[in-house]
Design a protein around this motif. Structure first.
Motif, PDB file in Angstrom:
ATOM      1  N   PRO A  86       0.499  -1.568  -0.158  1.00 36.41           N
ATOM      2  CA  PRO A  86       0.703  -0.154   0.155  1.00 36.41           C
ATOM      3  C   PRO A  86       1.236   0.923   0.234  1.00 36.41           C
ATOM      4  O   PRO A  86       1.988   1.473   0.498  1.00 36.41           O
ATOM      5  N   LEU A  87      -0.089   2.508  -0.409  1.00 39.76           N
ATOM      6  CA  LEU A  87       0.962   3.701  -0.692  1.00 39.76           C
ATOM      7  C   LEU A  87       1.219   4.397   0.068  1.00 39.76           C
ATOM      8  O   LEU A  87       0.261   5.534   0.418  1.00 39.76           O
ATOM      9  N   ASN A  88       1.104   3.569   1.496  1.00 46.43           N
ATOM     10  CA  ASN A  88       1.202   4.163   2.986  1.00 46.43           C
ATOM     11  C   ASN A  88       2.550   5.122   3.321  1.00 46.43           C
ATOM     12  O   ASN A  88       3.108   4.426   3.092  1.00 46.43           O
ATOM     13  N   PRO A  89       2.832   6.646   3.595  1.00 48.39           N
ATOM     14  CA  PRO A  89       4.174   7.161   3.473  1.00 48.39           C
ATOM     15  C   PRO A  89       4.848   6.903   5.028  1.00 48.39           C
ATOM     16  O   PRO A  89       5.764   6.923   5.332  1.00 48.39           O
ATOM     17  N   VAL A  90       3.719   6.512   6.292  1.00 48.98           N
ATOM     18  CA  VAL A  90       4.387   5.845   7.001  1.00 48.98           C
ATOM     19  C   VAL A  90       3.608   4.528   7.433  1.00 48.98           C
ATOM     20  O   VAL A  90       2.374   4.389   7.539  1.00 48.98           O
ATOM     21  N   ALA A  91       4.272   4.020   8.104  1.00 46.31           N
ATOM     22  CA  ALA A  91       3.804   2.394   8.710  1.00 46.31           C
ATOM     23  C   ALA A  91       2.205   2.575   9.184  1.00 46.31           C
ATOM     24  O   ALA A  91       1.261   1.479   9.322  1.00 46.31           O
ATOM     25  N   CYS A  92       2.376   3.430  10.034  1.00 46.18           N
ATOM     26  CA  CYS A  92       0.995   3.754  10.886  1.00 46.18           C
ATOM     27  C   CYS A  92      -0.350   3.657  10.380  1.00 46.18           C
ATOM     28  O   CYS A  92      -2.099   3.975  10.972  1.00 46.18           O
ATOM     29  N   LEU A  93       0.079   4.056   9.096  1.00 40.44           N
ATOM     30  CA  LEU A  93      -1.753   3.626   8.061  1.00 40.44           C
ATOM     31  C   LEU A  93      -1.373   2.199   7.967  1.00 40.44           C
ATOM     32  O   LEU A  93      -2.948   2.113   6.653  1.00 40.44           O
ATOM     33  N   VAL A 107      -0.202  14.432  16.812  1.00 36.36           N
ATOM     34  CA  VAL A 107      -0.299  15.022  16.197  1.00 36.36           C
ATOM     35  C   VAL A 107      -0.253  15.391  14.776  1.00 36.36           C
ATOM     36  O   VAL A 107      -0.168  16.317  13.917  1.00 36.36           O
ATOM     37  N   THR A 108       1.129  14.279  14.953  1.00 39.21           N
ATOM     38  CA  THR A 108       1.710  13.917  13.091  1.00 39.21           C
ATOM     39  C   THR A 108       0.106  13.090  12.219  1.00 39.21           C
ATOM     40  O   THR A 108       1.139  13.683  10.568  1.00 39.21           O
ATOM     41  N   TYR A 109      -0.532  12.643  12.918  1.00 40.71           N
ATOM     42  CA  TYR A 109      -1.264  11.181  12.070  1.00 40.71           C
ATOM     43  C   TYR A 109      -1.882  12.346  10.774  1.00 40.71           C
ATOM     44  O   TYR A 109      -1.637  10.937   9.911  1.00 40.71           O
ATOM     45  N   ASP A 110      -2.650  12.989  10.893  1.00 39.15           N
ATOM     46  CA  ASP A 110      -3.159  13.954  10.260  1.00 39.15           C
ATOM     47  C   ASP A 110      -2.756  14.142   8.486  1.00 39.15           C
ATOM     48  O   ASP A 110      -2.980  14.170   7.524  1.00 39.15           O
ATOM     49  N   LEU A 111      -1.448  14.408   9.118  1.00 41.87           N
ATOM     50  CA  LEU A 111      -0.482  15.124   8.193  1.00 41.87           C
ATOM     51  C   LEU A 111      -0.093  14.035   7.050  1.00 41.87           C
ATOM     52  O   LEU A 111      -0.384  14.224   6.025  1.00 41.87           O
ATOM     53  N   TRP A 112       0.440  13.072   7.819  1.00 44.18           N
ATOM     54  CA  TRP A 112       0.942  11.819   6.735  1.00 44.18           C
ATOM     55  C   TRP A 112      -0.567  11.253   5.853  1.00 44.18           C
ATOM     56  O   TRP A 112       0.262  10.563   5.058  1.00 44.18           O
ATOM     57  N   LYS A 113      -1.415  11.173   6.674  1.00 49.27           N
ATOM     58  CA  LYS A 113      -2.770  10.874   6.501  1.00 49.27           C
ATOM     59  C   LYS A 113      -3.648  11.797   4.980  1.00 49.27           C
ATOM     60  O   LYS A 113      -3.253  11.093   4.345  1.00 49.27           O
ATOM     61  N   GLU A 114      -2.584  12.814   4.901  1.00 49.83           N
ATOM     62  CA  GLU A 114      -2.925  13.695   4.055  1.00 49.83           C
ATOM     63  C   GLU A 114      -2.349  13.253   2.839  1.00 49.83           C
ATOM     64  O   GLU A 114      -2.897  13.707   1.818  1.00 49.83           O
ATOM     65  N   LEU A 115      -0.769  13.780   3.039  1.00 50.20           N
ATOM     66  CA  LEU A 115      -0.155  13.013   2.265  1.00 50.20           C
ATOM     67  C   LEU A 115      -0.214  12.104   1.261  1.00 50.20           C
ATOM     68  O   LEU A 115      -0.345  11.812  -0.138  1.00 50.20           O
ATOM     69  N   GLY A 116      -0.349  10.810   2.025  1.00 45.68           N
ATOM     70  CA  GLY A 116      -0.976   9.807   1.507  1.00 45.68           C
ATOM     71  C   GLY A 116      -2.212   9.770   0.236  1.00 45.68           C
ATOM     72  O   GLY A 116      -2.162   9.045  -0.712  1.00 45.68           O
ATOM     73  N   ASP A 117      -2.995  10.040   1.457  1.00 46.59           N
ATOM     74  CA  ASP A 117      -4.305  10.688  -0.021  1.00 46.59           C
ATOM     75  C   ASP A 117      -4.350  11.116  -0.818  1.00 46.59           C
ATOM     76  O   ASP A 117      -4.350  11.077  -2.328  1.00 46.59           O
ATOM     77  N   THR A 118      -2.925  12.491  -0.946  1.00 50.42           N
ATOM     78  CA  THR A 118      -2.473  13.410  -1.691  1.00 50.42           C
ATOM     79  C   THR A 118      -1.808  12.083  -3.201  1.00 50.42           C
ATOM     80  O   THR A 118      -2.134  12.265  -4.089  1.00 50.42           O
TER      81      THR A 118
END
Length: 144
Positions: A86-93, A107-118
């Motif tokens: 999967p194209l997730n930028p970090v393992a937690c996704l 505090v960074t979860y939404d940042l990584w989620k948005e990056l992956g979605d983009t």
């Protein structure tokens, strides 16, 4: 963050297949030669692409591979996710269920989620046919 060679080679190979098929099967050895991809690696990728219903194999003399559907119906994101994790930028996704125990308060979860979605949205906005058209524009003497 980088995509693996699996994703890069799979996209290049399908562009080559599309450009050189003209409705006829294309041998993997020919794609391997033109794209400078090791044949055994390409065989592994095409096994995944076949399981992902992106290509079909044709047996016998003059056999090889053809696209399973038209290039305008194959988003680049589907090619990548067929051969890649999967194209997730970090393992937690990751959807593996392990996730991150801190997701609710991170505090960074939404940042990584948005990056992956983009990333996914961008790759979904491009089709194989778009890449074939761009390649034809960059390659003199190739008509589409």
């Amino acid at each position: 963050m980088r995509l693996s060679t699996k994703a890069q080679y799979a996209v290049r190979a399908l562009v080559d297949l599309s450009m050189n098929s003209a409705g006829r099967p294309v041998a993997l050895k020919d794609i391997a030669r033109r794209e400078d991809i090791p044949l055994n690696y390409l065989e592994q990728l095409f096994n995944r692409l076949k399981k992902g219903d992106l290509v079909r194999s044709v047996r016998g003399p003059g056999g090889g591979y053809v696209l399973a559907r038209k290039g305008e119906r194959i988003p680049v994101s589907e090619i990548v996710t067929t051969v890649e994790e999967p194209l997730n930028p970090v393992a937690c996704l990751d959807e593996s269920g392990s996730g991150c125990s801190r997701a609710a308060r991170c505090v960074t979860y939404d940042l990584w989620k948005e990056l992956g979605d983009t990333i996914h949205k961008f790759l979904s906005s491009k089709t194989l046919e778009d890449l074939v058209r761009e390649a034809a524009d960059k390659t003199p003497g190739i008509e589409r």
